[in-house]
Design a protein around this motif. Structure first.
Motif, PDB file in Angstrom:
ATOM      1  N   ILE A  72       0.843  -1.192   0.000  1.00  0.00           N
ATOM      2  CA  ILE A  72       0.000   0.000   0.000  1.00  0.00           C
ATOM      3  C   ILE A  72       0.883   1.247   0.000  1.00  0.00           C
ATOM      4  O   ILE A  72       2.067   1.189   0.328  1.00  0.00           O
ATOM      5  CB  ILE A  72      -0.948   0.038   1.216  1.00  0.00           C
ATOM      6  N   GLY A  73       0.300   2.388  -0.385  1.00  0.00           N
ATOM      7  CA  GLY A  73       1.056   3.627  -0.444  1.00  0.00           C
ATOM      8  C   GLY A  73       0.383   4.762   0.305  1.00  0.00           C
ATOM      9  O   GLY A  73      -0.844   4.769   0.483  1.00  0.00           O
ATOM     10  N   THR A  74       1.182   5.712   0.746  1.00  0.00           N
ATOM     11  CA  THR A  74       0.679   6.934   1.377  1.00  0.00           C
ATOM     12  C   THR A  74       1.402   8.130   0.769  1.00  0.00           C
ATOM     13  O   THR A  74       2.635   8.169   0.743  1.00  0.00           O
ATOM     14  CB  THR A  74       0.921   6.927   2.900  1.00  0.00           C
ATOM     15  N   ASP A  75       0.637   9.078   0.253  1.00  0.00           N
ATOM     16  CA  ASP A  75       1.194  10.317  -0.275  1.00  0.00           C
ATOM     17  C   ASP A  75       0.967  11.415   0.756  1.00  0.00           C
ATOM     18  O   ASP A  75      -0.172  11.738   1.087  1.00  0.00           O
ATOM     19  CB  ASP A  75       0.513  10.685  -1.593  1.00  0.00           C
ATOM     20  N   ASN A  76       2.050  11.974   1.256  1.00  0.00           N
ATOM     21  CA  ASN A  76       1.962  12.968   2.327  1.00  0.00           C
ATOM     22  C   ASN A  76       1.950  14.393   1.767  1.00  0.00           C
ATOM     23  O   ASN A  76       2.880  15.170   1.965  1.00  0.00           O
ATOM     24  CB  ASN A  76       3.128  12.778   3.293  1.00  0.00           C
ATOM     25  N   LEU A  77       0.880  14.716   1.020  1.00  0.00           N
ATOM     26  CA  LEU A  77       0.682  16.050   0.458  1.00  0.00           C
ATOM     27  C   LEU A  77       1.815  16.473  -0.488  1.00  0.00           C
ATOM     28  O   LEU A  77       2.305  17.597  -0.432  1.00  0.00           O
ATOM     29  CB  LEU A  77       0.529  17.091   1.566  1.00  0.00           C
ATOM     30  N   SER A  78       2.219  15.575  -1.359  1.00  0.00           N
ATOM     31  CA  SER A  78       3.275  15.894  -2.319  1.00  0.00           C
ATOM     32  C   SER A  78       2.824  16.988  -3.277  1.00  0.00           C
ATOM     33  O   SER A  78       1.653  17.079  -3.635  1.00  0.00           O
ATOM     34  CB  SER A  78       3.649  14.648  -3.117  1.00  0.00           C
ATOM     35  N   LYS A  79       3.780  17.794  -3.702  1.00  0.00           N
ATOM     36  CA  LYS A  79       3.501  18.877  -4.654  1.00  0.00           C
ATOM     37  C   LYS A  79       3.927  18.507  -6.072  1.00  0.00           C
ATOM     38  O   LYS A  79       3.772  19.305  -6.999  1.00  0.00           O
ATOM     39  CB  LYS A  79       4.202  20.153  -4.199  1.00  0.00           C
ATOM     40  N   ASP A  80       4.496  17.323  -6.228  1.00  0.00           N
ATOM     41  CA  ASP A  80       4.909  16.876  -7.558  1.00  0.00           C
ATOM     42  C   ASP A  80       3.936  15.785  -8.037  1.00  0.00           C
ATOM     43  O   ASP A  80       2.780  15.752  -7.616  1.00  0.00           O
ATOM     44  CB  ASP A  80       6.360  16.394  -7.543  1.00  0.00           C
ATOM     45  N   ARG A  81       4.404  14.866  -8.881  1.00  0.00           N
ATOM     46  CA  ARG A  81       3.525  13.861  -9.474  1.00  0.00           C
ATOM     47  C   ARG A  81       3.559  12.521  -8.727  1.00  0.00           C
ATOM     48  O   ARG A  81       3.246  11.478  -9.294  1.00  0.00           O
ATOM     49  CB  ARG A  81       3.913  13.652 -10.939  1.00  0.00           C
ATOM     50  N   THR A  82       3.893  12.563  -7.457  1.00  0.00           N
ATOM     51  CA  THR A  82       3.958  11.335  -6.657  1.00  0.00           C
ATOM     52  C   THR A  82       2.649  10.554  -6.720  1.00  0.00           C
ATOM     53  O   THR A  82       2.636   9.335  -6.941  1.00  0.00           O
ATOM     54  CB  THR A  82       4.302  11.663  -5.192  1.00  0.00           C
ATOM     55  N   ALA A  83       1.538  11.246  -6.521  1.00  0.00           N
ATOM     56  CA  ALA A  83       0.241  10.567  -6.547  1.00  0.00           C
ATOM     57  C   ALA A  83      -0.037   9.930  -7.905  1.00  0.00           C
ATOM     58  O   ALA A  83      -0.626   8.842  -7.992  1.00  0.00           O
ATOM     59  CB  ALA A  83      -0.870  11.553  -6.191  1.00  0.00           C
ATOM     60  N   GLU A  84       0.411  10.579  -8.980  1.00  0.00           N
ATOM     61  CA  GLU A  84       0.221  10.020 -10.321  1.00  0.00           C
ATOM     62  C   GLU A  84       0.982   8.708 -10.501  1.00  0.00           C
ATOM     63  O   GLU A  84       0.527   7.811 -11.213  1.00  0.00           O
ATOM     64  CB  GLU A  84       0.685  11.026 -11.376  1.00  0.00           C
ATOM     65  N   VAL A  85       2.138   8.605  -9.863  1.00  0.00           N
ATOM     66  CA  VAL A  85       2.906   7.362  -9.937  1.00  0.00           C
ATOM     67  C   VAL A  85       2.135   6.232  -9.270  1.00  0.00           C
ATOM     68  O   VAL A  85       2.008   5.128  -9.818  1.00  0.00           O
ATOM     69  CB  VAL A  85       4.297   7.524  -9.289  1.00  0.00           C
TER      70      VAL A  85
END
Length: 282
Positions: A72-85
């Motif tokens: 599983i993954g957690t995105d900690n409010l990234s401002k780049d394309r982390t969530a897209e990955v």
């Protein structure tokens, strides 16, 4: 060839440059690794890790493990394309809206279904038997948590000998320290533990660094914290906090001074931990 050579072409590269075939391969293999009844949860936390996350997930997709797992993954409010990955490779993920490593770790822990929980840092790559080796250690009756070691990716700015010497000195110190003070040798990028007990102890969110050491300290009364030195559990990562001190030699000097000042602590007994808890977490 090093086991991580396959992932280097996408490491430190914008996601837009990632080959579609590589993304498709990671997506397919990650789906194969997911179990409906996992024994272990592999939890990836990421903050602005677009350039490194795909390589990390690719290494997890290549895991050879006889235990059922979920990733599983957690995105900690990234401002780049982390969530897209995360989306592109089809990984189950959630956005943690409160910034901070502790909050991100806690977000993953709260969603974990496995008996065991393995921390994964998005800027790090893990060898193919990593998950299996960590779970092997956790399956021992007297172990509540386990930590392993890590190396740095060789590059033009760091000589092979310099890295070898730095890692040898660091590993030796962590190993000696682990006998009486394993919580001080724990590092979040290579840390795994019992999920239920971790929820009971809790992960601190009121500090910038040290939440993993704090968790290890809280878990220690329940059973032993094991220290794995096997090569198959040795992760590979970027230079992170090491580069903040300048050159590799500068970093070694800073850490050597700290280690020497705390040398007596290696031989401390359990009764002395109370006074050191605050120092550990700062």
């Amino acid at each position: 060839m090093k086991w991580y050579a396959k992932f280097l072409p996408v490491y430190e590269k914008p996601f837009a440059e990632a080959p579609a075939a590589a993304v498709a391969e990671v997506r397919a293999k990650l789906a194969e690794r997911q179990s409906d009844k996992p024994l272990v949860t592999v939890s990836v936390i990421a903050y602005n890790e677009e350039r490194r996350l795909l390589a990390c997930l690719w290494s997890l997709a290549e895991q050879q493990c006889r235990y059922p797992m979920e990733i599983i993954g957690t995105d900690n409010l990234s401002k780049d394309r982390t969530a897209e990955v995360f989306e592109a490779v089809g990984l189950p993920w959630k956005r943690e809206t409160t910034p901070g490593c502790g909050h991100a770790r806690l977000c993953g822990l709260g969603r974990a279904r496995g008996k065991y929980h393995i921390n994964i840092d998005a800027d790090t790559m893990y060898p193919p038997r990593y998950v299996e080796t960590m779970v092997d250690a956790l399956e021992r009756r007297d172990v509540v948590a386990v930590s392993s070691l890590w190396s740095y990716i060789p590059d033009a700015s760091h000589s092979a000998f310099g890295l070898w010497f730095y890692e040898l000195a660091r590993d030796t110190h962590l190993w000696l320290q682990s006998f009486n003070r394993p919580e001080l040798s724990v590092r979040g990028l290579v840390f795994a533990y019992n999920t239920e007990l971790a929820r009971k102890v809790g992960i601190r969110t009121d500090i910038i660094r040290g939440e993993d050491g704090s968790l290890a300290l809280g878990l220690k009364p329940y059973s032993r914290i094991a220290f794995v030195r096997k090569r198959r559990a040795r992760a590979v990562t970027g230079y992170g906090t090491v580069s903040k001190d300048g050159s590799l030699m500068d970093s070694f000097r800073v850490r050597a001074v700290k280690a020497l000042k705390g040398l007596g602590g290696i031989f401390s007994k359990k009764s002395e931990y109370k006074d050191e808890e605050d120092n550990l977490l700062k």
